[in-house]
Design a protein around this motif. Sequence first.
Motif, PDB file in Angstrom:
ATOM      1  N   ALA A  36       0.808  -1.289  -0.049  1.00  0.00           N
ATOM      2  CA  ALA A  36       0.103  -0.044   0.023  1.00  0.00           C
ATOM      3  C   ALA A  36       0.833   1.243  -0.022  1.00  0.00           C
ATOM      4  CB  ALA A  36      -0.921  -0.058   1.099  1.00  0.00           C
ATOM      5  N   GLY A  37       0.257   2.328  -0.669  1.00  0.00           N
ATOM      6  CA  GLY A  37       0.890   3.489  -0.846  1.00  0.00           C
ATOM      7  C   GLY A  37      -0.353   4.766  -0.278  1.00  0.00           C
ATOM      8  N   ILE A  38       0.174   5.657  -0.126  1.00  0.00           N
ATOM      9  CA  ILE A  38      -0.642   7.012  -0.057  1.00  0.00           C
ATOM     10  C   ILE A  38       0.120   8.291  -0.240  1.00  0.00           C
ATOM     11  CG2 ILE A  38      -0.089   7.028   2.366  1.00  0.00           C
ATOM     12  CD1 ILE A  38      -3.107   7.768   2.901  1.00  0.00           C
ATOM     13  N   SER A  39      -0.633   9.391  -0.576  1.00  0.00           N
ATOM     14  CA  SER A  39      -0.148  10.653  -0.704  1.00  0.00           C
ATOM     15  C   SER A  39      -1.223  11.520  -0.598  1.00  0.00           C
ATOM     16  CB  SER A  39       0.132  10.807  -2.370  1.00  0.00           C
ATOM     17  OG  SER A  39       0.559  12.218  -2.633  1.00  0.00           O
ATOM     18  N   ARG A  40      -0.692  12.693   0.617  1.00  0.00           N
ATOM     19  CA  ARG A  40      -1.662  13.559   1.037  1.00  0.00           C
ATOM     20  C   ARG A  40      -1.283  14.750   0.939  1.00  0.00           C
ATOM     21  NH1 ARG A  40      -4.576  12.569   6.719  1.00  0.00           N
ATOM     22  NH2 ARG A  40      -2.313  13.049   7.256  1.00  0.00           N
ATOM     23  N   THR A  41      -1.941  15.983   0.402  1.00  0.00           N
ATOM     24  CA  THR A  41      -1.389  17.354   0.306  1.00  0.00           C
ATOM     25  C   THR A  41      -2.359  18.169   1.072  1.00  0.00           C
ATOM     26  OG1 THR A  41      -2.490  17.623  -1.541  1.00  0.00           O
ATOM     27  CG2 THR A  41       0.015  16.951  -1.712  1.00  0.00           C
ATOM     28  N   TYR A  42      -1.793  19.310   1.732  1.00  0.00           N
ATOM     29  CA  TYR A  42      -2.650  19.950   2.581  1.00  0.00           C
ATOM     30  C   TYR A  42      -3.100  21.455   1.936  1.00  0.00           C
ATOM     31  CZ  TYR A  42      -4.624  22.685   6.546  1.00  0.00           C
ATOM     32  OH  TYR A  42      -5.352  23.505   7.481  1.00  0.00           O
ATOM     33  N   LEU A  43      -4.240  22.015   1.754  1.00  0.00           N
ATOM     34  CA  LEU A  43      -4.428  23.317   1.271  1.00  0.00           C
ATOM     35  C   LEU A  43      -5.222  24.032   2.294  1.00  0.00           C
ATOM     36  CD1 LEU A  43      -4.502  25.039  -1.254  1.00  0.00           C
ATOM     37  CD2 LEU A  43      -6.738  24.057  -1.832  1.00  0.00           C
ATOM     38  N   PRO A  44      -4.779  24.928   2.792  1.00  0.00           N
ATOM     39  CA  PRO A  44      -5.575  25.983   3.825  1.00  0.00           C
ATOM     40  C   PRO A  44      -6.517  26.519   3.216  1.00  0.00           C
ATOM     41  CG  PRO A  44      -3.556  26.914   3.081  1.00  0.00           C
ATOM     42  CD  PRO A  44      -3.227  25.497   2.607  1.00  0.00           C
ATOM     43  N   ARG A  45      -7.847  27.074   3.880  1.00  0.00           N
ATOM     44  CA  ARG A  45      -8.953  27.737   3.149  1.00  0.00           C
ATOM     45  C   ARG A  45      -8.410  29.004   2.832  1.00  0.00           C
ATOM     46  NH1 ARG A  45     -14.374  25.451   6.033  1.00  0.00           N
ATOM     47  NH2 ARG A  45     -14.084  23.202   5.648  1.00  0.00           N
ATOM     48  N   ASP A  46      -7.422  29.713   3.564  1.00  0.00           N
ATOM     49  CA  ASP A  46      -7.171  30.964   3.252  1.00  0.00           C
ATOM     50  C   ASP A  46      -5.506  31.251   3.086  1.00  0.00           C
ATOM     51  OD1 ASP A  46      -6.312  31.769   5.799  1.00  0.00           O
ATOM     52  OD2 ASP A  46      -8.305  31.453   6.475  1.00  0.00           O
ATOM     53  N   GLU A  47      -5.409  32.309   2.702  1.00  0.00           N
ATOM     54  CA  GLU A  47      -3.645  32.392   2.211  1.00  0.00           C
ATOM     55  C   GLU A  47      -2.854  32.420   3.872  1.00  0.00           C
ATOM     56  OE1 GLU A  47      -3.140  35.909  -0.051  1.00  0.00           O
ATOM     57  OE2 GLU A  47      -4.247  35.069  -1.671  1.00  0.00           O
ATOM     58  N   GLY A  49      -3.811  30.776   6.503  1.00  0.00           N
ATOM     59  CA  GLY A  49      -3.772  29.399   7.036  1.00  0.00           C
ATOM     60  C   GLY A  49      -2.186  28.586   7.035  1.00  0.00           C
ATOM     61  N   ASP A  50      -2.354  27.754   7.916  1.00  0.00           N
ATOM     62  CA  ASP A  50      -1.246  26.937   8.247  1.00  0.00           C
ATOM     63  C   ASP A  50      -0.700  26.373   6.741  1.00  0.00           C
ATOM     64  OD1 ASP A  50      -0.988  27.905  10.751  1.00  0.00           O
ATOM     65  OD2 ASP A  50      -1.969  25.773  11.362  1.00  0.00           O
ATOM     66  N   GLN A  51       0.659  26.381   6.494  1.00  0.00           N
ATOM     67  CA  GLN A  51       1.082  25.489   5.299  1.00  0.00           C
ATOM     68  C   GLN A  51       1.888  24.071   5.604  1.00  0.00           C
ATOM     69  OE1 GLN A  51       0.669  26.757   1.856  1.00  0.00           O
ATOM     70  NE2 GLN A  51      -0.436  28.269   3.135  1.00  0.00           N
ATOM     71  N   LEU A  52       1.371  23.212   5.518  1.00  0.00           N
ATOM     72  CA  LEU A  52       1.830  21.649   5.912  1.00  0.00           C
ATOM     73  C   LEU A  52       2.243  21.170   4.655  1.00  0.00           C
ATOM     74  CD1 LEU A  52      -1.269  20.675   8.232  1.00  0.00           C
ATOM     75  CD2 LEU A  52       0.902  21.877   8.840  1.00  0.00           C
ATOM     76  N   PRO A  53       3.378  20.391   5.113  1.00  0.00           N
ATOM     77  CA  PRO A  53       3.961  19.630   4.032  1.00  0.00           C
ATOM     78  C   PRO A  53       3.138  18.396   3.558  1.00  0.00           C
ATOM     79  CG  PRO A  53       5.127  19.104   6.126  1.00  0.00           C
ATOM     80  CD  PRO A  53       4.261  20.301   6.345  1.00  0.00           C
ATOM     81  N   PRO A  54       3.603  17.983   2.289  1.00  0.00           N
ATOM     82  CA  PRO A  54       2.720  16.914   2.026  1.00  0.00           C
ATOM     83  C   PRO A  54       3.346  15.717   2.771  1.00  0.00           C
ATOM     84  CG  PRO A  54       4.664  17.453   0.208  1.00  0.00           C
ATOM     85  CD  PRO A  54       4.293  18.416   1.476  1.00  0.00           C
TER      86      PRO A  54
END
Length: 244
Positions: A36-47, A49-54
């Motif tokens: 199994a593998g997985i890839s997650r990216t995070y997109l904040p709702r406003d500019e 917001g927190d910037q999280l690494p994939p």
Amino acid sequence: MTKLNQIVAIEKGVKARAAREFADLQGSAQKDALLAGISRTYLPRDEEGDQLPPEGTKVQVRVEDVLTQLSGVLTRLFDVVATKDIANRAATADVTVDGVTLLRDVPVAYLLFLEKQLADLQAFLAKLPVLDPAEDWAWDPAAGVYRTPTTKTLRSRKVPKVLVKYEATEHHPAQTEVFTVDEPVGEWSTVKFSGALPADRRRQLVDRVVALAEAVKVAREAANQFEVTDQTVGRQVFDYLFAR
């Protein structure tokens, strides 16, 4: 060219290695976490917001890769066993004892069978009962067994007797004592019979089976000098089985 005994010598190692690698590949293919593998990216709702690494994990095992490796492992095994078994059909030798050929053009598989059977037969013959060496034996054709000469022994019985120690007198009775003596009353005639073998007969049988077993081993070694043709059947098998 490769000889049959060389293929036989490497077969055990090839089988052991194939079994070990087969088990390793089977284990890898059954571990869900590796498949199994997985890839997650995070997109904040406003500019702001927190910037999280994939985040993600890669697939570490691909079943198709496992099949390719398995094909390589088993192809070698299939080729070695096919080379041996096909050569065994053509590899033959004569079994000769004391200059006399008992069996001609015997294949290796049957020579191996003979070796095992003769070893068991030797153990059986070595334990056959033999005649008691303390007796004199002669063959009795009428009874179909061995017999001893007739021996005679007396049969007796105890007979009471009276011993007079002192004769009776005018003043004292006689003093007597009763005792027994063995008196012959008949005669036993005894003959022993036995279905066992004379010791030299058993030795003869064991010597013969040993001689034949040695001749079979010599024949097997001769047959194992047969020059084999390397077989490449494994690739054909797995090209069919694992074709996409």
